[in-house]
Structures are given as C-alpha cells and as structure tokens.
Design a protein around this motif. Sequence first.
Motif, PDB file in Angstrom:
ATOM      1  N   GLU A   1       1.690   8.626  -2.614  1.00  0.00           N
ATOM      2  CA  GLU A   1       1.399   9.553  -3.715  1.00  0.00           C
ATOM      3  C   GLU A   1       0.090  10.303  -3.466  1.00  0.00           C
ATOM      4  O   GLU A   1       0.012  11.514  -3.662  1.00  0.00           O
ATOM      5  CB  GLU A   1       1.326   8.822  -5.050  1.00  0.00           C
ATOM      6  CG  GLU A   1       0.921   9.766  -6.169  1.00  0.00           C
ATOM      7  CD  GLU A   1       1.293   9.278  -7.556  1.00  0.00           C
ATOM      8  OE1 GLU A   1       1.170  10.091  -8.484  1.00  0.00           O
ATOM      9  OE2 GLU A   1       1.685   8.126  -7.710  1.00  0.00           O
TER      10      GLU A   1
ATOM     11  N   GLU B   1       1.152   3.781  -3.372  1.00  0.00           N
ATOM     12  CA  GLU B   1      -0.119   4.422  -3.747  1.00  0.00           C
ATOM     13  C   GLU B   1      -0.570   5.432  -2.697  1.00  0.00           C
ATOM     14  O   GLU B   1      -0.984   6.548  -3.022  1.00  0.00           O
ATOM     15  CB  GLU B   1      -1.194   3.346  -3.934  1.00  0.00           C
ATOM     16  CG  GLU B   1      -2.554   3.898  -4.332  1.00  0.00           C
ATOM     17  CD  GLU B   1      -3.623   2.814  -4.378  1.00  0.00           C
ATOM     18  OE1 GLU B   1      -4.798   3.181  -4.533  1.00  0.00           O
ATOM     19  OE2 GLU B   1      -3.277   1.613  -4.253  1.00  0.00           O
ATOM     20  N   ARG B   2      -0.479   5.044  -1.434  1.00  0.00           N
ATOM     21  CA  ARG B   2      -0.922   5.953  -0.355  1.00  0.00           C
ATOM     22  C   ARG B   2      -0.017   7.173  -0.254  1.00  0.00           C
ATOM     23  O   ARG B   2      -0.480   8.288  -0.033  1.00  0.00           O
ATOM     24  CB  ARG B   2      -0.953   5.212   0.979  1.00  0.00           C
ATOM     25  CG  ARG B   2      -1.937   4.071   1.045  1.00  0.00           C
ATOM     26  CD  ARG B   2      -3.366   4.551   1.063  1.00  0.00           C
ATOM     27  NE  ARG B   2      -4.293   3.422   0.975  1.00  0.00           N
ATOM     28  CZ  ARG B   2      -5.584   3.540   0.763  1.00  0.00           C
ATOM     29  NH1 ARG B   2      -6.117   4.739   0.591  1.00  0.00           N
ATOM     30  NH2 ARG B   2      -6.351   2.482   0.691  1.00  0.00           N
TER      31      ARG B   2
ATOM     32  N   HIS C   1       0.811  -1.225   0.000  1.00  0.00           N
ATOM     33  CA  HIS C   1       0.000   0.000   0.000  1.00  0.00           C
ATOM     34  C   HIS C   1       0.841   1.272   0.000  1.00  0.00           C
ATOM     35  O   HIS C   1       0.314   2.359  -0.201  1.00  0.00           O
ATOM     36  CB  HIS C   1      -0.910   0.027   1.237  1.00  0.00           C
ATOM     37  CG  HIS C   1      -1.936  -1.058   1.255  1.00  0.00           C
ATOM     38  ND1 HIS C   1      -3.224  -0.883   0.813  1.00  0.00           N
ATOM     39  CD2 HIS C   1      -1.851  -2.351   1.667  1.00  0.00           C
ATOM     40  CE1 HIS C   1      -3.896  -2.018   0.946  1.00  0.00           C
ATOM     41  NE2 HIS C   1      -3.084  -2.921   1.465  1.00  0.00           N
TER      42      HIS C   1
END
Length: 201
Positions: free
Chosen positions: A80, A77-78, A74
Amino acid sequence: MTTPDRLRAALGGVPDPDWLAAALSRVVEEPATIARFFPAAGRRCGRADLPDLPGWTADEAARALLLATLPAGHAAERAEALYRTGDAAEKRAVLKALPLLPVGAAGVPLLHDAIRTNDTRLIAAALGPYARHLDPPAWRQAVLKCVFTGVPLAVVADLDARADGELAAMLAALAAERAAAGRTMPADATELLDRLTIREA
C-alpha cells in the motif's frame, strides 16, 4: 498464472542481475529497504518488455519480485505504501504483484483507486487475477470503465466466467445510448454482449 519463479526466470537477462539479487536478499533481511530498491528497479533492471512474460516489463517484474520476497507480515502494508507514493509505473507493478502476495482482500482499495483514474494502463493492471476480490457491482463497473476508456477486454481476468445478466443489461443500455448518439461500441464489448445475450436467452 505468473509466479515468483516465472518472474525470476524472465529476469535472467536484466542489465544488472547482481543488483537485483542483492536487493532481494536485503529485502528478506530488512523489509523496510524495499522503499529504496523499489523505485530504483527501472534504472537498474531496465524497462524493456519481457519476451518470456507477455504483458510485463523488466521493471514491473523486478518490483513484483521484490514485493513477493517480503516476509508475509509486511506485504500488505508495504504494498500500500509503495502504491500510494509511487509513480504510474510503480503503481502498475504493485497492482500486478497483488496476486502473488499473502494479503487476502487488503489490496482492494488499491484496485478501486486505479479504476477511478483515466490511466488505461493502471486500469488494465487492476483487472488482472487479483480483481477476483472485487465484489460483483464494483467488478461490473470496472468492466464498463474499460469500455469507456478503450481498455481491451482481453486484459480482464475471468471475464467470461464472471460476466452475468446484469453486466449484459448494462452493456445493452450503453450500446443503445451510443447508437442514439451515432456512436459505436468497441468490437470486443459488442462480442461480449452477443455472447451474454445467447447465454442468458
């Protein structure tokens, strides 16, 4: 090198340690909850400088620790998403957390974004240890951006190891341009150029 353990130790005296402990536990179980905890860290942990972690504030350290607690799949993605939607303090925390995250080079676009700004604190945060992922041309331009904006070159990780003849030529051209305009170079840039000139001779 800053590690999650060092962040935890430095955050021992935050105003609301129970909130931070609970937030970290929730993020492990439910990664999506970081979107709620990340912005709240400034209010719950304070924004004071951390004496045991020079260059870090409590909110930055708490946010970096939240990111470092995310399950590996994760993190990119988190990070960014939090950078793109965050205020300046939240963006700085993401940039400073990148070396702690298992994201490979996925965070490089965030560095490019930060370096394009004229926010000196963002530029400084982008040139920490994670900047090793910048390719040489982008890294040299980032160092020049520091000179232009007055960011101390001391914040640039691995400066002497990465500085090369091309950077020396760029600094020399800038120094000549400034001299022609009756302006001086920052002392740290002049010192770096002197070191490179001796090394490249």
